[in-house]
Scaffold this motif. Structure first.
Motif: not given
Length: 405
Positions: A143-148, A150-154, A157-159, A172-177
């Protein structure tokens, strides 16, 4: 039923809160209450509703009470008085467990300072809310990877947060929310720490995401331009009071008091008003199957040199000129279909007026305001646009007169 309803919500900081609350209800000023009780009024009797899928902006200057208000909506700050209803349930009356369930499942918050854990990777930060809920690791990572994504940040993810720019950290803060798939998203000055260009990009991104995710968003800002750009409706606060609620156009056209009037007097209305706000009913339209005689009579009666042509479903087909209609009539044509010219500019109802300038200057016909199916909702002429500019000039003249006084 509204998604979120606030009734008579107040917050008083300090001692003597009961006496201060009495004075609040009696309408005493924030300054007088402080002098009499030593207590500070953070929010005074806020009452409003937020509809499902709405971006509701709460704005005001520093000290207006907007951040206190938003933190009472999930009880990060306990209200002194009043109620907050989510889907009809009063969260101010909930016990700790029920409140925790609401925070985990229904409502998430995005802060100005991003709120990321520096020792956690971007993926670990994003899945944190699900981890707290006890969601199994593989599921929460997916689910977190899907949110990232969608935010163009996948790809990041390991940074770690320190390796990302401020704008990326805020994403990232928005994706986490959003990973928790909350129904309500609280955003407290979420973009205020960003550079202007990045801030505008984040506004664009939020508006684009909202088209698909359709969340109920309460957005806090001190920036009027940001509130006008994002908000379906805006609540303006001063000294703990909600002094006006309305759409951007309503607030610009009818400020509730001198404070709001001063707040909005420098706003370029062409950036706020939309095609829908300035469009008019067309003087006349005609069917492509109408006879030249009928169309010519209509055009001469209305005093127009061209007329918009629609089909039986009111979808725009084009336009015809008076000269062409007259020529068709002279040679006995049975309808005007062969003279219909295409190329009438079409704009959506939500297009800002400033983006209509170039269109209106390069066309001989009115600009048609159409819906997604091409059905005409109204028309815009040069005079419609000029009227908006004149309103701005009148506002500037009024400001100059006040300065001279």
């Amino acid at each position: 039923m509204s998604k979120l309803r606030v009734e008579h919500l107040s917050k008083i900081f300090g001692e003597n809160t009961e006496k201060a609350l009495e004075l609040v209800k009696a309408g005493e000023s924030k300054e007088n209450i402080l002098q009499e009780t030593g207590a500070t009024v953070g929010v005074r009797g806020a009452t409003f509703e937020v509809e499902e899928g709405e971006i509701f902006v709460i704005m005001g200057l520093s000290g207006s009470g907007k951040s206190t208000l938003v933190r009472m909506l999930n009880r990060l700050i306990e209200p002194t008085h009043g109620s907050v209803y989510i889907d009809g349930d009063d969260i101010t009356a909930m016990d700790a467990q029920a409140l925790q369930d609401v925070r985990r499942k229904k409502i998430s918050m995005v802060f100005q300072n991003f709120g990321l854990f520096p020792h956690r990777t971007i993926l670990e930060n994003t899945e944190y809310g699900l981890e707290v809920q006890g969601i199994e690791k593989a599921q929460r990572q997916a689910r977190a990877e899907k949110a990232l994504d969608n935010a163009g940040l996948l790809a990041y993810k390991d940074q770690y947060p320190s390796q990302l720019s401020g704008g990326m950290q805020q994403r990232v803060g928005l994706a986490r929310a959003l990973t928790n798939d909350p129904e309500i998203l609280l955003m407290d000055e979420a973009f205020s720490a960003l550079d202007p260009l990045i801030r505008r990009d984040m506004q664009d991104e939020l508006l684009e995401m909202q088209k698909t995710m359709n969340k109920t968003i309460i957005f806090i800002t001190h920036d009027l331009n940001e509130s006008l750009r994002l908000g379906d409706r805006i609540a303006i606060m001063k000294d703990g009071d909600v002094v006006q609620i309305g759409t951007g156009q309503e607030i610009l056209a009818n400020p509730a008091n001198d404070y709001v009037k001063r707040f909005v007097e420098d706003i370029d209305r062409t950036k706020v008003y939309t095609a829908e706000h300035i469009m008019e009913e067309p003087l006349a339209t005609t069917s492509h199957l109408s006879t030249p005689a009928e169309v010519r009579e209509t055009m001469e009666t209305e005093g127009i040199a061209n007329i918009l042509v629609v089909d039986h479903d009111e979808q725009l087909k084009g336009y015809v000129t008076l000269d062409d209609v007259t020529e068709l009539h002279t040679r006995g044509a049975t309808d005007i279909s062969e003279a219909v010219q295409v190329g009438v500019p079409e704009v959506p109802a939500d297009l800002p007026v400033e983006e209509i300038f170039d269109v209106i200057h390069t066309t001989e016909t009115p600009v048609a305001v159409t819906d997604d199916d091409g059905v005409i909702e109204g028309v815009i002429s040069r005079s419609n646009v000029i009227s908006v500019l004149k309103r701005d000039e009148q506002t500037e003249d009024e400001m100059e007169v006040k300065a001279d006084e």
